[in-house]
Motif scaffolding. Structure first.
Motif, PDB file in Angstrom:
ATOM      1  N   MET A   1       0.837  -1.202   0.000  1.00  0.00           N
ATOM      2  CA  MET A   1       0.000   0.000   0.000  1.00  0.00           C
ATOM      3  C   MET A   1       0.873   1.254   0.000  1.00  0.00           C
ATOM      4  O   MET A   1       0.578   2.218  -0.705  1.00  0.00           O
ATOM      5  CB  MET A   1      -0.922  -0.013   1.225  1.00  0.00           C
ATOM      6  N   VAL A   2       1.947   1.233   0.786  1.00  0.00           N
ATOM      7  CA  VAL A   2       2.861   2.373   0.822  1.00  0.00           C
ATOM      8  C   VAL A   2       3.502   2.576  -0.547  1.00  0.00           C
ATOM      9  O   VAL A   2       3.688   3.716  -1.001  1.00  0.00           O
ATOM     10  CB  VAL A   2       3.936   2.163   1.904  1.00  0.00           C
ATOM     11  N   LEU A   3       3.822   1.458  -1.225  1.00  0.00           N
ATOM     12  CA  LEU A   3       4.447   1.541  -2.542  1.00  0.00           C
ATOM     13  C   LEU A   3       3.540   2.261  -3.532  1.00  0.00           C
ATOM     14  O   LEU A   3       4.015   3.064  -4.340  1.00  0.00           O
ATOM     15  CB  LEU A   3       4.768   0.138  -3.062  1.00  0.00           C
ATOM     16  N   GLY A   4       2.239   1.994  -3.454  1.00  0.00           N
ATOM     17  CA  GLY A   4       1.296   2.691  -4.334  1.00  0.00           C
ATOM     18  C   GLY A   4       1.329   4.192  -4.101  1.00  0.00           C
ATOM     19  O   GLY A   4       1.341   4.974  -5.063  1.00  0.00           O
ATOM     20  N   LEU A   5       1.365   4.592  -2.830  1.00  0.00           N
ATOM     21  CA  LEU A   5       1.419   6.014  -2.491  1.00  0.00           C
ATOM     22  C   LEU A   5       2.744   6.623  -2.956  1.00  0.00           C
ATOM     23  O   LEU A   5       2.770   7.750  -3.471  1.00  0.00           O
ATOM     24  CB  LEU A   5       1.249   6.188  -0.980  1.00  0.00           C
ATOM     25  N   VAL A   6       3.829   5.866  -2.807  1.00  0.00           N
ATOM     26  CA  VAL A   6       5.147   6.343  -3.244  1.00  0.00           C
ATOM     27  C   VAL A   6       5.159   6.572  -4.753  1.00  0.00           C
ATOM     28  O   VAL A   6       5.677   7.589  -5.236  1.00  0.00           O
ATOM     29  CB  VAL A   6       6.237   5.336  -2.833  1.00  0.00           C
ATOM     30  N   LEU A   7       4.596   5.643  -5.514  1.00  0.00           N
ATOM     31  CA  LEU A   7       4.558   5.778  -6.971  1.00  0.00           C
ATOM     32  C   LEU A   7       3.742   6.999  -7.404  1.00  0.00           C
ATOM     33  O   LEU A   7       4.105   7.688  -8.363  1.00  0.00           O
ATOM     34  CB  LEU A   7       3.976   4.509  -7.600  1.00  0.00           C
ATOM     35  N   ILE A   8       2.662   7.266  -6.691  1.00  0.00           N
ATOM     36  CA  ILE A   8       1.850   8.462  -6.989  1.00  0.00           C
ATOM     37  C   ILE A   8       2.665   9.729  -6.731  1.00  0.00           C
ATOM     38  O   ILE A   8       2.674  10.665  -7.540  1.00  0.00           O
ATOM     39  CB  ILE A   8       0.553   8.459  -6.162  1.00  0.00           C
ATOM     40  N   TYR A   9       3.360   9.754  -5.592  1.00  0.00           N
ATOM     41  CA  TYR A   9       4.212  10.905  -5.277  1.00  0.00           C
ATOM     42  C   TYR A   9       5.264  11.122  -6.363  1.00  0.00           C
ATOM     43  O   TYR A   9       5.496  12.250  -6.819  1.00  0.00           O
ATOM     44  CB  TYR A   9       4.908  10.692  -3.926  1.00  0.00           C
ATOM     45  N   ILE A  10       5.935  10.017  -6.770  1.00  0.00           N
ATOM     46  CA  ILE A  10       6.981  10.123  -7.787  1.00  0.00           C
ATOM     47  C   ILE A  10       6.411  10.659  -9.093  1.00  0.00           C
ATOM     48  O   ILE A  10       7.030  11.514  -9.759  1.00  0.00           O
ATOM     49  CB  ILE A  10       7.653   8.751  -8.013  1.00  0.00           C
ATOM     50  N   LEU A  11       5.236  10.161  -9.484  1.00  0.00           N
ATOM     51  CA  LEU A  11       4.607  10.596 -10.733  1.00  0.00           C
ATOM     52  C   LEU A  11       4.398  12.104 -10.732  1.00  0.00           C
ATOM     53  O   LEU A  11       4.757  12.800 -11.706  1.00  0.00           O
ATOM     54  CB  LEU A  11       3.274   9.867 -10.925  1.00  0.00           C
ATOM     55  N   PHE A  12       3.841  12.633  -9.643  1.00  0.00           N
ATOM     56  CA  PHE A  12       3.569  14.074  -9.595  1.00  0.00           C
ATOM     57  C   PHE A  12       4.850  14.886  -9.441  1.00  0.00           C
ATOM     58  O   PHE A  12       4.903  16.040  -9.869  1.00  0.00           O
ATOM     59  CB  PHE A  12       2.585  14.379  -8.462  1.00  0.00           C
ATOM     60  N   MET A  13       5.879  14.292  -8.820  1.00  0.00           N
ATOM     61  CA  MET A  13       7.165  14.999  -8.746  1.00  0.00           C
ATOM     62  C   MET A  13       7.745  15.199 -10.136  1.00  0.00           C
ATOM     63  O   MET A  13       8.270  16.283 -10.449  1.00  0.00           O
ATOM     64  CB  MET A  13       8.147  14.207  -7.872  1.00  0.00           C
ATOM     65  N   PHE A  14       7.650  14.180 -10.986  1.00  0.00           N
ATOM     66  CA  PHE A  14       8.158  14.321 -12.350  1.00  0.00           C
ATOM     67  C   PHE A  14       7.279  15.256 -13.181  1.00  0.00           C
ATOM     68  O   PHE A  14       7.788  15.982 -14.038  1.00  0.00           O
ATOM     69  CB  PHE A  14       8.257  12.944 -13.022  1.00  0.00           C
ATOM     70  N   ILE A  15       5.983  15.239 -12.934  1.00  0.00           N
ATOM     71  CA  ILE A  15       5.087  16.144 -13.657  1.00  0.00           C
ATOM     72  C   ILE A  15       5.413  17.596 -13.343  1.00  0.00           C
ATOM     73  O   ILE A  15       5.442  18.466 -14.228  1.00  0.00           O
ATOM     74  CB  ILE A  15       3.619  15.830 -13.325  1.00  0.00           C
ATOM     75  N   GLU A  16       5.695  17.891 -12.067  1.00  0.00           N
ATOM     76  CA  GLU A  16       5.937  19.264 -11.632  1.00  0.00           C
ATOM     77  C   GLU A  16       7.426  19.628 -11.599  1.00  0.00           C
ATOM     78  O   GLU A  16       7.787  20.728 -11.187  1.00  0.00           O
ATOM     79  CB  GLU A  16       5.329  19.480 -10.243  1.00  0.00           C
ATOM     80  N   GLN A  17       8.283  18.722 -12.034  1.00  0.00           N
ATOM     81  CA  GLN A  17       9.723  18.954 -11.952  1.00  0.00           C
ATOM     82  C   GLN A  17      10.148  20.214 -12.695  1.00  0.00           C
ATOM     83  O   GLN A  17      11.012  20.961 -12.226  1.00  0.00           O
ATOM     84  CB  GLN A  17      10.455  17.737 -12.514  1.00  0.00           C
ATOM     85  N   SER A  18       9.531  20.469 -13.827  1.00  0.00           N
ATOM     86  CA  SER A  18       9.923  21.628 -14.639  1.00  0.00           C
ATOM     87  C   SER A  18       9.561  22.956 -13.987  1.00  0.00           C
ATOM     88  O   SER A  18      10.080  24.009 -14.382  1.00  0.00           O
ATOM     89  CB  SER A  18       9.270  21.539 -16.025  1.00  0.00           C
ATOM     90  N   THR A  19       8.678  22.942 -12.985  1.00  0.00           N
ATOM     91  CA  THR A  19       8.242  24.185 -12.335  1.00  0.00           C
ATOM     92  C   THR A  19       9.021  24.497 -11.063  1.00  0.00           C
ATOM     93  O   THR A  19       8.796  25.546 -10.460  1.00  0.00           O
ATOM     94  CB  THR A  19       6.744  24.116 -11.997  1.00  0.00           C
ATOM     95  N   PHE A  20       9.912  23.592 -10.636  1.00  0.00           N
ATOM     96  CA  PHE A  20      10.614  23.792  -9.369  1.00  0.00           C
ATOM     97  C   PHE A  20      11.452  25.068  -9.389  1.00  0.00           C
ATOM     98  O   PHE A  20      11.514  25.798  -8.398  1.00  0.00           O
ATOM     99  CB  PHE A  20      11.502  22.582  -9.047  1.00  0.00           C
ATOM    100  N   GLY A  21      12.106  25.352 -10.509  1.00  0.00           N
ATOM    101  CA  GLY A  21      12.934  26.556 -10.605  1.00  0.00           C
ATOM    102  C   GLY A  21      12.111  27.827 -10.473  1.00  0.00           C
ATOM    103  O   GLY A  21      12.507  28.771  -9.777  1.00  0.00           O
ATOM    104  N   LYS A  22      10.950  27.860 -11.135  1.00  0.00           N
ATOM    105  CA  LYS A  22      10.080  29.028 -11.058  1.00  0.00           C
ATOM    106  C   LYS A  22       9.537  29.216  -9.643  1.00  0.00           C
ATOM    107  O   LYS A  22       9.430  30.344  -9.147  1.00  0.00           O
ATOM    108  CB  LYS A  22       8.922  28.878 -12.038  1.00  0.00           C
TER     109      LYS A  22
END
Length: 353
Positions: A148-169
């Motif tokens: 169950m934790v792994l599912g939550l971790v994968l969701i977190y990773i997915l959104f981290m990569f989606i928003e990665q380009s906005t971290f600098g801004k």
């Protein structure tokens, strides 16, 4: 007094919210690891330097650079996926077989203790020994919860990569003043640089220890050598206590299953020697050059995060300490903390000094 109350409040929040923070920490680590591997692949690919100069040169088109960046990221995912596949196909089946053998191992240890008691005249209560069957059941239930934790971790990773380009801004918006922005960027770059050095050093030492341990255990005909080597590799990321646990398990197994006493003695001698050479002689030299952290600070930090977040806290204790060391060194009010955490009192210079 107010500072103490704030500190205790933060500790309480970290403990109560560990179900949220621990998966987020694991996701952040995996996200960082994937990006670090991707950066390495990109570095050895063609036109790496030219793409860095794209803004100032027309040598390479931005589209070509993005294609290479995407390929490097795909190779990074493939590397992680390959390691997971190797674990599932090679290590996991042996771990299941080992788990099924635990009751037999428990019985053999009891027989050994009875033999030692009768031979040397001292009494050892078997009830004081760990119950391997109970431990196996606990690990099994933890593995079910980890799914169950792994599912939550994968969701977190997915959104981290989606928003990665906005971290600098976002960083620019959080610190609009140039001086503050430069300081924060310096801190993040320092953490990134030291973390990569630490991960490379620790992975190299852990892998070398695990490979040599596997060869020695295979030479001594100890069953499940690959499982023990994998445990040694993972547990070596936990300072001091991890190495002790990793070595103790195969020694106990050899002691319980060997037909003669000389085999477990040789197994123990070989594994302990390898730990001394790699963890006690080679690693401190590499760690000293890389992190400049006090051994006492590492141990206290290990106990602190282990009590707060369990095994995950122990595993990530050194990376968390690295971040704390670099951040506290950048502010006048907290530089004394960095001095205490350092190995020799030398700490990084502040940005702008």
């Amino acid at each position: 007094m107010n500072g103490l109350m704030i500190f205790l409040g933060i500790l309480f929040l970290l403990f109560v919210g560990r179900a949220i923070f621990v998966p987020l920490l694991i996701a952040g680590f995996l996200w960082y690891l994937i990006n670090a591997i991707s950066a390495y692949y990109r570095k050895i690919m063609p036109f790496s330097r030219e793409c860095k100069l794209t803004k100032f040169s027309s040598v390479m088109s931005p589209l070509t650079c993005r294609l290479f960046d995407g390929l490097a990221l795909l190779l990074s995912f493939a590397t992680i996926g390959g390691l997971v596949y190797a674990f599932i196909t090679q290590i996991r089946p042996m771990a299941v077989q080992l788990s099924a053998r635990l009751p037999e191992i428990q019985f053999q240890i009891h027989l050994l203790l009875n033999y030692l008691s009768n031979s040397f005249g001292f009494t050892i209560n078997p009830d004081h020994l760990p119950d391997f069957t109970t431990i196996a059941a606990s690990i099994g239930s933890s593995a079910a919860g980890a799914t169950m934790v792994l599912g939550l971790v994968l969701i977190y990773i997915l959104f981290m990569f989606i928003e990665q380009s906005t971290f600098g801004k976002k960083l620019s918006s959080l610190f609009p003043e140039k001086k503050q922005f430069n300081k924060m960027r310096f801190i993040l770059n320092s953490i990134d640089e030291n973390m990569k050095k630490y991960m490379f050093m620790k992975t190299f030492i852990s892998a070398a220890t695990a490979i040599c341990s596997y060869l020695w255990l295979s030479y001594m005909n100890v069953e499940f050598a690959s499982v023990w080597a994998f445990i040694i590799f993972i547990m070596n990321y936990i300072p001091t206590f991890g190495s002790i646990i990793a070595v103790t398990l195969p020694i106990l197994y050899s002691l319980a299953t060997a037909s003669a006493l000389n085999t477990p003695i040789l197994v123990a001698t070989g594994l302990i020697t390898l730990q001394i050479v790699f963890s006690n002689l080679l690693e401190p030299r590499l760690t000293g050059r890389t992190l400049n952290l006090s051994t006492l600070a590492i141990l206290v930090n290990l106990v602190f995060w282990g009590m707060l977040w369990g095994a995950a806290g122990a595993f990530f204790s050194v990376p968390l300490l690295v971040g704390t060391f670099i951040i506290t060194a950048q502010f006048d009010r907290t530089r004394w903390i960095a001095v205490l955490l350092s190995a020799n009192g030398e700490i990084p210079e502040k940005e702008g000094d």
